[in-house]
Design a protein around this motif. Structure first.
Motif, PDB file in Angstrom:
ATOM      1  N   GLN A  23       5.592 -13.956   5.471  1.00  0.00           N
ATOM      2  CA  GLN A  23       5.655 -13.555   4.073  1.00  0.00           C
ATOM      3  C   GLN A  23       5.272 -12.092   3.925  1.00  0.00           C
ATOM      4  N   GLY A  24       4.232 -11.671   4.686  1.00  0.00           N
ATOM      5  CA  GLY A  24       3.821 -10.274   4.638  1.00  0.00           C
ATOM      6  C   GLY A  24       4.908  -9.350   5.132  1.00  0.00           C
ATOM      7  N   ALA A  25       5.648  -9.810   6.159  1.00  0.00           N
ATOM      8  CA  ALA A  25       6.722  -8.986   6.706  1.00  0.00           C
ATOM      9  C   ALA A  25       7.866  -8.840   5.722  1.00  0.00           C
ATOM     10  N   GLN A  26       8.089  -9.864   4.912  1.00  0.00           N
ATOM     11  CA  GLN A  26       9.191  -9.848   3.961  1.00  0.00           C
ATOM     12  C   GLN A  26       8.850  -9.050   2.713  1.00  0.00           C
ATOM     13  N   MET A  27       7.579  -8.868   2.404  1.00  0.00           N
ATOM     14  CA  MET A  27       7.169  -8.219   1.173  1.00  0.00           C
ATOM     15  C   MET A  27       6.333  -6.978   1.490  1.00  0.00           C
ATOM     16  N   PRO A  28       6.973  -5.837   1.767  1.00  0.00           N
ATOM     17  CA  PRO A  28       6.215  -4.615   2.035  1.00  0.00           C
ATOM     18  C   PRO A  28       5.329  -4.256   0.850  1.00  0.00           C
ATOM     19  N   VAL A  29       4.266  -3.540   1.111  1.00  0.00           N
ATOM     20  CA  VAL A  29       3.338  -3.142   0.052  1.00  0.00           C
ATOM     21  C   VAL A  29       3.831  -1.852  -0.590  1.00  0.00           C
ATOM     22  N   SER A  30       3.980  -1.860  -1.906  1.00  0.00           N
ATOM     23  CA  SER A  30       4.416  -0.668  -2.623  1.00  0.00           C
ATOM     24  C   SER A  30       3.307   0.373  -2.633  1.00  0.00           C
ATOM     25  N   GLN A  31       3.689   1.624  -2.383  1.00  0.00           N
ATOM     26  CA  GLN A  31       2.744   2.735  -2.455  1.00  0.00           C
ATOM     27  C   GLN A  31       2.749   3.379  -3.836  1.00  0.00           C
ATOM     28  N   CYS A  32       3.615   2.903  -4.723  1.00  0.00           N
ATOM     29  CA  CYS A  32       3.779   3.539  -6.027  1.00  0.00           C
ATOM     30  C   CYS A  32       3.237   2.713  -7.195  1.00  0.00           C
ATOM     31  N   GLN A  33       3.046   1.421  -6.991  1.00  0.00           N
ATOM     32  CA  GLN A  33       2.571   0.575  -8.076  1.00  0.00           C
ATOM     33  C   GLN A  33       1.102   0.808  -8.366  1.00  0.00           C
TER      34      GLN A  33
END
Length: 274
Positions: A23-33
């Motif tokens: 799940q973590g691999a599929q959902m990268p963490v946004s640096q802009c939110q």
């Protein structure tokens, strides 16, 4: 019996870890939110001057070209090519790897994109009213969306438009699509920071110049790139901004930008060809 219980527990633990990792691999963490809720626990990054100096300018630069109407071509440092509001008529000079679309008018989408395009991202769901969600990592480019409502048949269709956000080389680039209403606090939170903003300046087909200018000012982007309509509509939009903004016309067809080269004063840059 105990060995069987331990083995079963280990299997469950492995499955849970494996599922979480996937799940973590599929959902990268946004640096802009915006991450205000996580501030008490956040660890801030520290960039050393020596490390920053090691980055070549080519690895930091994003190239942006106005193709026509609401289509911009964005090219990442690794060569990933993205086309916004792709309709098949306004074609980028090279085959894009990613295209985004909105369905307000046929000039913002095509149901028959070139088969060579790997990622075709619709800004609407096939089920009217449902949210479409994109979280796609292509090379060094992360693409996500925030849905908004759209005018349709005399009323509003929920989630019929998407604001697409492209996170590349530290930059947060937003394309408002065919935005029909002012944004809510929830929208602004989902969007987060936008360094570069592509905004429709038609003055009515999307929103009036006054409403659109309020959205632009609230987003506080460093660089604003008009699209969709020039002429008197563009002039009306530009008249909404006071001395806090610089207004200029692009001297080159291709805009090369990086975090280092963003203007200190918010700037509206009219692209060639609008």
């Amino acid at each position: 019996m105990m060995l069987r219980t331990v083995a079963f527990a280990l299997i469950l633990l492995f499955m849970t870890f494996d599922g979480a990792a996937a799940q973590g691999a599929q959902m990268p963490v946004s640096q802009c939110q915006a991450i205000a809720s996580a501030i008490p626990k956040v660890t801030f990054a520290s960039f050393k001057p020596f490390e920053t100096a090691q980055l070549s300018s080519a690895r930091e630069e994003v190239k942006i070209t106005f193709v026509g109407h609401s289509t911009y071509q964005i090219e990442s440092p690794e060569g990933v090519v993205i086309a916004t509001d792709y309709n098949g008529a306004y074609r980028p000079p090279v085959m894009p790897d990613v295209v985004t679309m909105n369905k307000a008018h046929s000039t913002h989408f095509t149901l028959a994109p070139d088969l060579g395009i790997e990622h075709v991202l619709h800004g609407w769901s096939e089920v009217p009213g449902d949210k479409i969600e994109h979280r796609v990592m292509v090379g060094d480019s992360y693409v996500r969306n925030v849905t908004t409502d759209i005018r349709s048949y005399g009323g509003f269709e929920e989630n019929g438009n998407s604001i697409f956000i492209f996170e590349i080389a530290g930059l947060c680039i937003g394309h408002l699509g065919h935005l029909h209403h002012e944004l809510t606090e929830s929208h602004y939170t989902e969007i987060g920071r936008l360094d570069i903003l592509m905004v429709p300046t038609d003055g009515g087909l999307t929103m009036g110049a006054d409403s659109m200018s309020r959205v632009v000012q609230r987003l506080r982007s460093s660089l604003i790139l008009p699209m969709h309509r020039g002429g008197s509509s563009l002039d009306r939009f530009l008249s909404m901004f006071d001395g806090r903004y610089d207004i200029a016309t692009a001297r080159d067809r291709v805009l090369t930008v990086s975090m280092r080269s963003l203007p200190r004063k918010p700037t509206i840059l009219v692209p060639q060809g609008l």
